[in-house]
Design a protein around this motif. Structure first.
Motif, PDB file in Angstrom:
ATOM      1  N   GLU A 166       4.452   2.460   0.953  1.00  0.00           N
ATOM      2  CA  GLU A 166       4.905   1.745   0.683  1.00  0.00           C
ATOM      3  C   GLU A 166       5.107  -0.007   0.976  1.00  0.00           C
ATOM      4  O   GLU A 166       5.359  -0.348  -0.188  1.00  0.00           O
ATOM      5  CB  GLU A 166       6.795   1.949   1.587  1.00  0.00           C
ATOM      6  CG  GLU A 166       7.753   0.749   1.642  1.00  0.00           C
ATOM      7  CD  GLU A 166       8.756   1.233   2.357  1.00  0.00           C
ATOM      8  OE1 GLU A 166       9.954   0.435   2.244  1.00  0.00           O
ATOM      9  OE2 GLU A 166       8.884   2.115   3.425  1.00  0.00           O
ATOM     10  N   ARG A 167       4.134  -0.298   1.871  1.00  0.00           N
ATOM     11  CA  ARG A 167       3.682  -1.367   1.583  1.00  0.00           C
ATOM     12  C   ARG A 167       2.514  -1.642   0.430  1.00  0.00           C
ATOM     13  O   ARG A 167       2.629  -2.780  -0.326  1.00  0.00           O
ATOM     14  CB  ARG A 167       2.701  -1.169   2.894  1.00  0.00           C
ATOM     15  CG  ARG A 167       1.706  -2.498   3.152  1.00  0.00           C
ATOM     16  CD  ARG A 167       1.392  -3.072   4.112  1.00  0.00           C
ATOM     17  NE  ARG A 167       0.304  -2.000   4.942  1.00  0.00           N
ATOM     18  CZ  ARG A 167      -0.969  -1.970   4.514  1.00  0.00           C
ATOM     19  NH1 ARG A 167      -1.301  -3.341   3.682  1.00  0.00           N
ATOM     20  NH2 ARG A 167      -1.619  -0.938   4.117  1.00  0.00           N
ATOM     21  N   LEU A 168       1.498  -0.159   0.309  1.00  0.00           N
ATOM     22  CA  LEU A 168       0.772  -0.959  -0.760  1.00  0.00           C
ATOM     23  C   LEU A 168       2.058  -0.910  -2.468  1.00  0.00           C
ATOM     24  O   LEU A 168       1.797  -1.727  -4.088  1.00  0.00           O
ATOM     25  CB  LEU A 168       0.302   0.301  -1.591  1.00  0.00           C
ATOM     26  CG  LEU A 168      -0.953   0.459  -0.540  1.00  0.00           C
ATOM     27  CD1 LEU A 168      -1.906   1.657  -0.598  1.00  0.00           C
ATOM     28  CD2 LEU A 168      -2.395  -0.502  -0.244  1.00  0.00           C
TER      29      LEU A 168
ATOM     30  N   ARG B 132       4.902  -2.571  -2.505  1.00  0.00           N
ATOM     31  CA  ARG B 132       5.375  -3.266  -2.686  1.00  0.00           C
ATOM     32  C   ARG B 132       4.414  -4.958  -3.097  1.00  0.00           C
ATOM     33  O   ARG B 132       4.805  -5.554  -3.701  1.00  0.00           O
ATOM     34  CB  ARG B 132       6.294  -3.361  -1.386  1.00  0.00           C
ATOM     35  CG  ARG B 132       7.445  -2.406  -1.243  1.00  0.00           C
ATOM     36  CD  ARG B 132       8.146  -3.228   0.354  1.00  0.00           C
ATOM     37  NE  ARG B 132       9.707  -2.036   0.844  1.00  0.00           N
ATOM     38  CZ  ARG B 132      10.565  -2.265  -0.282  1.00  0.00           C
ATOM     39  NH1 ARG B 132      10.628  -3.320  -1.173  1.00  0.00           N
ATOM     40  NH2 ARG B 132      11.417  -1.223   0.229  1.00  0.00           N
ATOM     41  N   GLU B 133       3.369  -3.906  -2.704  1.00  0.00           N
ATOM     42  CA  GLU B 133       2.362  -5.187  -2.548  1.00  0.00           C
ATOM     43  C   GLU B 133       2.049  -5.102  -3.560  1.00  0.00           C
ATOM     44  O   GLU B 133       1.285  -6.892  -4.737  1.00  0.00           O
ATOM     45  CB  GLU B 133       0.772  -4.991  -1.868  1.00  0.00           C
ATOM     46  CG  GLU B 133       1.099  -5.890  -0.181  1.00  0.00           C
ATOM     47  CD  GLU B 133      -0.267  -4.956   0.751  1.00  0.00           C
ATOM     48  OE1 GLU B 133      -0.611  -4.694  -0.393  1.00  0.00           O
ATOM     49  OE2 GLU B 133       0.433  -5.726   1.537  1.00  0.00           O
ATOM     50  N   SER B 134       1.673  -4.670  -4.827  1.00  0.00           N
ATOM     51  CA  SER B 134       1.494  -4.608  -6.091  1.00  0.00           C
ATOM     52  C   SER B 134       2.774  -5.015  -7.242  1.00  0.00           C
ATOM     53  O   SER B 134       1.909  -5.266  -8.358  1.00  0.00           O
ATOM     54  CB  SER B 134       0.605  -2.893  -6.720  1.00  0.00           C
ATOM     55  OG  SER B 134       1.760  -1.985  -6.512  1.00  0.00           O
ATOM     56  N   CYS B 135       3.531  -5.377  -6.957  1.00  0.00           N
ATOM     57  CA  CYS B 135       4.593  -5.501  -7.705  1.00  0.00           C
ATOM     58  C   CYS B 135       4.703  -4.502  -8.917  1.00  0.00           C
ATOM     59  O   CYS B 135       5.931  -5.000 -10.120  1.00  0.00           O
ATOM     60  CB  CYS B 135       4.137  -6.805  -7.671  1.00  0.00           C
ATOM     61  SG  CYS B 135       4.421  -8.588  -6.553  1.00  0.00           S
ATOM     62  N   HIS B 136       5.049  -3.330  -8.629  1.00  0.00           N
ATOM     63  CA  HIS B 136       4.999  -2.905  -9.753  1.00  0.00           C
ATOM     64  C   HIS B 136       7.085  -2.565  -9.944  1.00  0.00           C
ATOM     65  O   HIS B 136       7.138  -2.685 -10.915  1.00  0.00           O
ATOM     66  CB  HIS B 136       4.819  -0.603  -9.412  1.00  0.00           C
ATOM     67  CG  HIS B 136       3.608  -0.869  -9.551  1.00  0.00           C
ATOM     68  ND1 HIS B 136       2.830  -1.095 -10.433  1.00  0.00           N
ATOM     69  CD2 HIS B 136       2.014  -0.853  -9.019  1.00  0.00           C
ATOM     70  CE1 HIS B 136       1.914  -0.486 -11.076  1.00  0.00           C
ATOM     71  NE2 HIS B 136       0.876  -0.520  -9.112  1.00  0.00           N
TER      72      HIS B 136
ATOM     73  N   GLN C 186      10.912  -4.245  -8.424  1.00  0.00           N
ATOM     74  CA  GLN C 186      11.512  -5.205  -7.078  1.00  0.00           C
ATOM     75  C   GLN C 186      12.158  -4.754  -6.758  1.00  0.00           C
ATOM     76  O   GLN C 186      12.074  -4.906  -5.704  1.00  0.00           O
ATOM     77  CB  GLN C 186      12.517  -6.306  -8.637  1.00  0.00           C
ATOM     78  CG  GLN C 186      11.483  -7.308  -9.354  1.00  0.00           C
ATOM     79  CD  GLN C 186      12.266  -7.866 -10.387  1.00  0.00           C
ATOM     80  OE1 GLN C 186      13.698  -7.670 -10.221  1.00  0.00           O
ATOM     81  NE2 GLN C 186      11.848  -8.697 -10.886  1.00  0.00           N
TER      82      GLN C 186
END
Length: 102
Positions: free
Chosen positions: A34-36, A38-42, A44
């Motif tokens: 989940e963190r990855l 959210r960080e990768s902005c795939h 919104q």
């Protein structure tokens, strides 16, 4: 005076905190996925089930690969899975070899 309280208090028992992986009964870390994401902005907005599904896919693949490698090791009368057993298991399975080629 005894160690009891004078009144009868009724407290709800607090449930133990479970991780996302624990709730989904997965070994792969759902919170890391989940963190990855959210960080990768795939995307919104993420559905709560998205990281659970994406963590379940590699766990399912790894379970199948290890199962095949374990059978390969047993057929060679070995108790440990070695990299050679993994390679033979992947080569013998048509679908997994096509998925992991290249």
């Amino acid at each position: 005076m005894s160690g009891r309280r004078g009144r009868c208090y009724s407290y709800r028992r607090r449930k133990c905190a479970l991780s996302h992986s624990g709730r989904a009964e997965l070994q792969f870390p759902v919170s890391l996925v989940e963190r990855l994401l959210r960080e990768s902005c795939h995307a919104q907005h993420l559905s709560p089930s998205t990281p659970v599904f994406l963590a379940g896919v590699p766990e399912y693949l790894m379970a199948n690969i290890l199962d095949l490698a374990g059978k390969e090791a047993l057929s060679n009368h070995k108790m440990r899975i070695t990299p050679e057993h993994l390679q033979r298991a992947l080569d013998s399975n048509q679908h997994l070899s096509r998925l992991l080629e290249g």
